[in-house]
Design a protein around this motif. Structure first.
Motif, PDB file in Angstrom:
ATOM      1  N   GLY A 171     -35.784 -33.714  37.755  1.00 53.15           N
ATOM      2  CA  GLY A 171     -33.895 -34.174  37.655  1.00 53.15           C
ATOM      3  C   GLY A 171     -34.284 -33.595  36.416  1.00 53.15           C
ATOM      4  N   MET A 172     -35.079 -34.578  34.816  1.00 57.36           N
ATOM      5  CA  MET A 172     -34.453 -34.816  34.592  1.00 57.36           C
ATOM      6  C   MET A 172     -34.590 -34.172  33.093  1.00 57.36           C
ATOM      7  SD  MET A 172     -34.115 -37.253  31.308  1.00 57.36           S
ATOM      8  CE  MET A 172     -34.840 -39.258  33.087  1.00 57.36           C
ATOM      9  N   LEU A 173     -35.313 -33.158  33.427  1.00 56.18           N
ATOM     10  CA  LEU A 173     -35.796 -31.501  32.800  1.00 56.18           C
ATOM     11  C   LEU A 173     -34.222 -30.439  32.319  1.00 56.18           C
ATOM     12  CD1 LEU A 173     -37.614 -28.488  32.865  1.00 56.18           C
ATOM     13  CD2 LEU A 173     -35.149 -27.931  32.663  1.00 56.18           C
ATOM     14  N   PHE A 220     -31.913 -26.087  17.213  1.00 59.15           N
ATOM     15  CA  PHE A 220     -31.605 -25.543  18.880  1.00 59.15           C
ATOM     16  C   PHE A 220     -31.664 -25.941  19.492  1.00 59.15           C
ATOM     17  CE2 PHE A 220     -33.644 -22.188  15.630  1.00 59.15           C
ATOM     18  CZ  PHE A 220     -32.515 -21.717  14.982  1.00 59.15           C
ATOM     19  N   PRO A 221     -30.214 -25.522  20.949  1.00 60.01           N
ATOM     20  CA  PRO A 221     -29.811 -26.224  21.961  1.00 60.01           C
ATOM     21  C   PRO A 221     -31.224 -26.145  22.786  1.00 60.01           C
ATOM     22  CG  PRO A 221     -27.854 -25.416  21.156  1.00 60.01           C
ATOM     23  CD  PRO A 221     -29.263 -24.601  20.618  1.00 60.01           C
ATOM     24  N   LEU A 222     -31.561 -24.409  22.858  1.00 66.87           N
ATOM     25  CA  LEU A 222     -32.954 -24.272  24.316  1.00 66.87           C
ATOM     26  C   LEU A 222     -33.746 -24.175  23.085  1.00 66.87           C
ATOM     27  CD1 LEU A 222     -30.110 -21.136  24.937  1.00 66.87           C
ATOM     28  CD2 LEU A 222     -30.633 -23.101  25.840  1.00 66.87           C
ATOM     29  N   ALA A 223     -34.305 -24.865  22.311  1.00 69.26           N
ATOM     30  CA  ALA A 223     -35.759 -24.976  21.685  1.00 69.26           C
ATOM     31  C   ALA A 223     -36.537 -25.492  22.808  1.00 69.26           C
ATOM     32  CB  ALA A 223     -35.754 -25.664  20.625  1.00 69.26           C
ATOM     33  N   GLY A 224     -37.516 -25.348  22.815  1.00 69.37           N
ATOM     34  CA  GLY A 224     -38.984 -25.856  24.018  1.00 69.37           C
ATOM     35  C   GLY A 224     -38.278 -25.378  25.818  1.00 69.37           C
ATOM     36  N   ASN A 225     -37.513 -23.989  25.365  1.00 71.28           N
ATOM     37  CA  ASN A 225     -37.460 -23.738  26.337  1.00 71.28           C
ATOM     38  C   ASN A 225     -38.568 -23.077  26.999  1.00 71.28           C
ATOM     39  OD1 ASN A 225     -35.769 -22.633  28.794  1.00 71.28           O
ATOM     40  ND2 ASN A 225     -35.319 -20.490  28.031  1.00 71.28           N
ATOM     41  N   GLY A 226     -39.345 -23.450  28.405  1.00 73.63           N
ATOM     42  CA  GLY A 226     -40.499 -22.957  29.453  1.00 73.63           C
ATOM     43  C   GLY A 226     -41.312 -23.808  29.056  1.00 73.63           C
ATOM     44  N   ALA A 227     -41.241 -24.447  27.997  1.00 71.49           N
ATOM     45  CA  ALA A 227     -43.000 -25.274  27.675  1.00 71.49           C
ATOM     46  C   ALA A 227     -43.362 -25.459  28.443  1.00 71.49           C
ATOM     47  CB  ALA A 227     -42.925 -25.873  26.318  1.00 71.49           C
ATOM     48  N   ASP A 229     -45.176 -34.111  33.489  1.00 70.45           N
ATOM     49  CA  ASP A 229     -43.774 -34.045  33.250  1.00 70.45           C
ATOM     50  C   ASP A 229     -43.376 -32.168  32.993  1.00 70.45           C
ATOM     51  OD1 ASP A 229     -41.153 -34.821  32.076  1.00 70.45           O
ATOM     52  OD2 ASP A 229     -42.312 -36.267  30.509  1.00 70.45           O
ATOM     53  N   LEU A 230     -42.376 -32.274  33.361  1.00 64.42           N
ATOM     54  CA  LEU A 230     -41.798 -30.816  33.454  1.00 64.42           C
ATOM     55  C   LEU A 230     -40.768 -30.693  32.512  1.00 64.42           C
ATOM     56  CD1 LEU A 230     -41.238 -30.089  37.106  1.00 64.42           C
ATOM     57  CD2 LEU A 230     -43.668 -28.781  35.315  1.00 64.42           C
ATOM     58  N   SER A 231     -40.366 -31.681  32.105  1.00 62.83           N
ATOM     59  CA  SER A 231     -39.309 -32.814  31.242  1.00 62.83           C
ATOM     60  C   SER A 231     -39.420 -32.274  30.352  1.00 62.83           C
ATOM     61  CB  SER A 231     -38.800 -33.880  31.222  1.00 62.83           C
ATOM     62  OG  SER A 231     -38.875 -34.571  31.168  1.00 62.83           O
ATOM     63  N   VAL A 232     -41.057 -32.033  29.318  1.00 60.34           N
ATOM     64  CA  VAL A 232     -41.088 -31.621  28.004  1.00 60.34           C
ATOM     65  C   VAL A 232     -40.670 -30.976  27.115  1.00 60.34           C
ATOM     66  CG1 VAL A 232     -43.191 -32.562  28.033  1.00 60.34           C
ATOM     67  CG2 VAL A 232     -43.211 -30.302  28.976  1.00 60.34           C
ATOM     68  N   GLY A 233     -40.207 -29.749  27.420  1.00 53.94           N
ATOM     69  CA  GLY A 233     -39.492 -28.552  26.601  1.00 53.94           C
ATOM     70  C   GLY A 233     -37.807 -29.063  26.330  1.00 53.94           C
ATOM     71  N   ALA A 234     -37.603 -29.746  27.401  1.00 54.51           N
ATOM     72  CA  ALA A 234     -35.869 -30.124  27.369  1.00 54.51           C
ATOM     73  C   ALA A 234     -35.683 -30.886  26.222  1.00 54.51           C
ATOM     74  CB  ALA A 234     -34.967 -30.656  28.840  1.00 54.51           C
ATOM     75  N   ASN A 235     -36.777 -31.641  26.195  1.00 53.83           N
ATOM     76  CA  ASN A 235     -37.507 -33.364  25.293  1.00 53.83           C
ATOM     77  C   ASN A 235     -36.960 -32.977  24.077  1.00 53.83           C
ATOM     78  OD1 ASN A 235     -37.194 -35.859  25.069  1.00 53.83           O
ATOM     79  ND2 ASN A 235     -38.985 -36.799  25.760  1.00 53.83           N
ATOM     80  N   ARG A 281     -31.237 -31.662  29.296  1.00 54.74           N
ATOM     81  CA  ARG A 281     -30.780 -30.170  28.271  1.00 54.74           C
ATOM     82  C   ARG A 281     -29.407 -30.070  28.023  1.00 54.74           C
ATOM     83  NH1 ARG A 281     -34.178 -26.753  25.636  1.00 54.74           N
ATOM     84  NH2 ARG A 281     -35.609 -26.634  27.427  1.00 54.74           N
ATOM     85  N   SER A 282     -28.991 -30.229  29.614  1.00 56.24           N
ATOM     86  CA  SER A 282     -27.539 -30.760  29.660  1.00 56.24           C
ATOM     87  C   SER A 282     -26.680 -31.278  28.133  1.00 56.24           C
ATOM     88  CB  SER A 282     -26.518 -31.466  31.036  1.00 56.24           C
ATOM     89  OG  SER A 282     -26.779 -29.901  31.927  1.00 56.24           O
ATOM     90  N   LEU A 283     -27.333 -32.311  28.709  1.00 58.53           N
ATOM     91  CA  LEU A 283     -27.094 -32.970  27.641  1.00 58.53           C
ATOM     92  C   LEU A 283     -27.423 -32.792  26.449  1.00 58.53           C
ATOM     93  CD1 LEU A 283     -29.412 -36.969  28.216  1.00 58.53           C
ATOM     94  CD2 LEU A 283     -25.980 -36.146  27.841  1.00 58.53           C
ATOM     95  N   VAL A 284     -27.930 -32.092  25.711  1.00 52.53           N
ATOM     96  CA  VAL A 284     -28.064 -31.130  24.366  1.00 52.53           C
ATOM     97  C   VAL A 284     -27.494 -30.847  24.092  1.00 52.53           C
ATOM     98  CG1 VAL A 284     -30.007 -29.216  23.192  1.00 52.53           C
ATOM     99  CG2 VAL A 284     -31.056 -30.985  24.362  1.00 52.53           C
ATOM    100  N   LEU A 285     -26.957 -29.255  24.923  1.00 47.41           N
ATOM    101  CA  LEU A 285     -25.863 -28.512  24.695  1.00 47.41           C
ATOM    102  C   LEU A 285     -24.624 -29.351  24.778  1.00 47.41           C
ATOM    103  CD1 LEU A 285     -26.661 -26.414  28.408  1.00 47.41           C
ATOM    104  CD2 LEU A 285     -26.711 -25.898  25.369  1.00 47.41           C
ATOM    105  N   ILE A 286     -24.392 -30.125  25.693  1.00 47.97           N
ATOM    106  CA  ILE A 286     -23.238 -31.167  25.286  1.00 47.97           C
ATOM    107  C   ILE A 286     -22.766 -31.767  24.109  1.00 47.97           C
ATOM    108  CG2 ILE A 286     -21.854 -33.088  26.281  1.00 47.97           C
ATOM    109  CD1 ILE A 286     -23.096 -33.161  28.734  1.00 47.97           C
ATOM    110  N   VAL A 287     -24.170 -33.018  23.325  1.00 50.04           N
ATOM    111  CA  VAL A 287     -23.960 -33.282  22.222  1.00 50.04           C
ATOM    112  C   VAL A 287     -24.028 -31.898  21.104  1.00 50.04           C
ATOM    113  CG1 VAL A 287     -25.153 -34.953  22.768  1.00 50.04           C
ATOM    114  CG2 VAL A 287     -26.387 -33.762  21.554  1.00 50.04           C
ATOM    115  N   SER A 288     -24.200 -31.070  20.793  1.00 49.64           N
ATOM    116  CA  SER A 288     -24.169 -29.500  20.210  1.00 49.64           C
ATOM    117  C   SER A 288     -23.680 -28.657  20.279  1.00 49.64           C
ATOM    118  CB  SER A 288     -26.212 -28.858  19.891  1.00 49.64           C
ATOM    119  OG  SER A 288     -25.822 -27.996  21.308  1.00 49.64           O
TER     120      SER A 288
END
Length: 328
Positions: free
Chosen positions: A135-137, A245-252, A75-81, A141-148
């Motif tokens: 794709g989910m990542l 933070f919107p960019l939390a977990g970036n690269g995790a 799962d490559l989406s865990v950081g964005a999640n 990540r875009s959803l986080v930026l939008i809602v925040s």
């Protein structure tokens, strides 16, 4: 008699070395010894506490990632999640006035939902795990930026902050959380029949299907579990920093997968252990800590993480070729 004892000791030593966690543990000890010479601050208890506190989020997620890798997925989406779940928790408390326990539940359910969608794409719509989770990542990540609104949120209830900032027996709560989860996961994988299912699925999905196992259902559950772990890490992150933070977990995701592979998980499935994956997380955290203590710029940490990932995957492939699992 003496020769038999020597032969027995050699055989036991060979068996010990074949256990992936043992060489990794010795290497970790060697790094710590070298670190004590590199920096006088390395062996301080305050430094070790900071290291383990810093790796706690990765350790929480790597538990579920390890199980998923064993089953043959990732799962490559865990950081964005993580960022998404944390932001859901923050918005629930700050904007909707939700009590912090309910906000935590909402955040964990949000993270689990992302994992469920990943699982559906992979198991029901047969989308390649790389494409599905990548794709989910991007989407999450875009959803986080939008809602925040690309803004961080802070100042949450003291009771909520205790989750990430409190201590029990002088040990920070995030460390307790990942230790408890590691113990539970290790017991499930090693002592319970259900814990063997990811190994069966990852080793030979076709044979597992023919033997009556519901392979797709098992993989789906593991993707949901990975999302749940990211949700828990998101809650702990917000509580620890008292901010989302919107960019939390970036690269995790790369750090976590690299750590799991270093710890013995195979990218082709069928192999791995929770303890090994945790040792991989600790190793990478200590290497990063040494880079910081020696004054190496933060930007170099990503380079080191990438190199470690390449070496780990290369070693994994080399080991399988030596065992005859892959033919040239």
């Amino acid at each position: 008699m003496k020769k038999q004892m020597e032969k027995c000791m050699k055989n036991n030593l060979k068996k010990l070395i074949k256990i992936r966690e043992i060489p990794l543990l010795f290497f970790l000890i060697l790094i710590c010894i070298l670190g004590s010479f590199i920096s006088p601050y390395f062996l301080l208890s305050a430094n070790f506490s900071a290291v383990f506190l810093g790796l706690s989020l990765d350790a929480i997620i790597v538990i579920a990632m390890c199980m998923l890798l064993i089953s043959g997925g990732f799962d490559l989406s865990v950081g964005a999640n993580l960022a998404f779940s944390g932001m859901v928790c923050a918005i629930a408390m700050a904007n909707f006035g939700m009590p912090w326990p309910l906000a935590c539940v909402a955040a964990i359910l949000s993270g689990t939902l992302v994992g469920v969608v990943n699982g559906l794409m992979v198991t029901r719509f047969y989308v390649n795990p790389l494409i599905a989770t990548l794709g989910m990542l991007t989407i999450v990540r875009s959803l986080v930026l939008i809602v925040s609104g690309d803004r961080s949120m802070s100042s949450f209830p003291k009771a909520f902050q205790w989750i990430g900032q409190g201590k029990i027996f002088s040990i920070p709560n995030p460390i307790w959380i990942f230790i408890i989860l590691v113990i539970i996961a290790e017991i499930v994988l090693r002592r319970m029949k259900i814990g063997r299912l990811p190994f069966f699925v990852g080793s030979n999905p076709q044979a597992a299907e023919l033997s009556g196992l519901r392979v797709k259902k098992i993989q789906f559950i593991l993707y949901a579990l990975c999302g749940c772990a990211a949700g828990i890490a998101g809650v702990v992150s917000v509580a620890r920093l008292n901010a989302a933070f919107p960019l939390a977990g970036n690269g995790a995701e790369l750090r976590i997968i690299a750590a799991a592979v270093i710890g013995g998980c195979s990218l082709s499935g069928g192999q791995g252990s929770i303890v090994g994956a945790l040792l991989g997380v600790i190793l990478m955290a200590i290497i990063n800590n040494l880079l910081i203590l020696t004054g190496v710029p933060v930007y170099w940490q990503g380079l080191v993480a990438g190199l470690v990932l390449i070496v780990a995957v290369g070693f994994d492939e080399y080991s399988k070729r030596r065992r005859g699992e892959i033919r040239s």
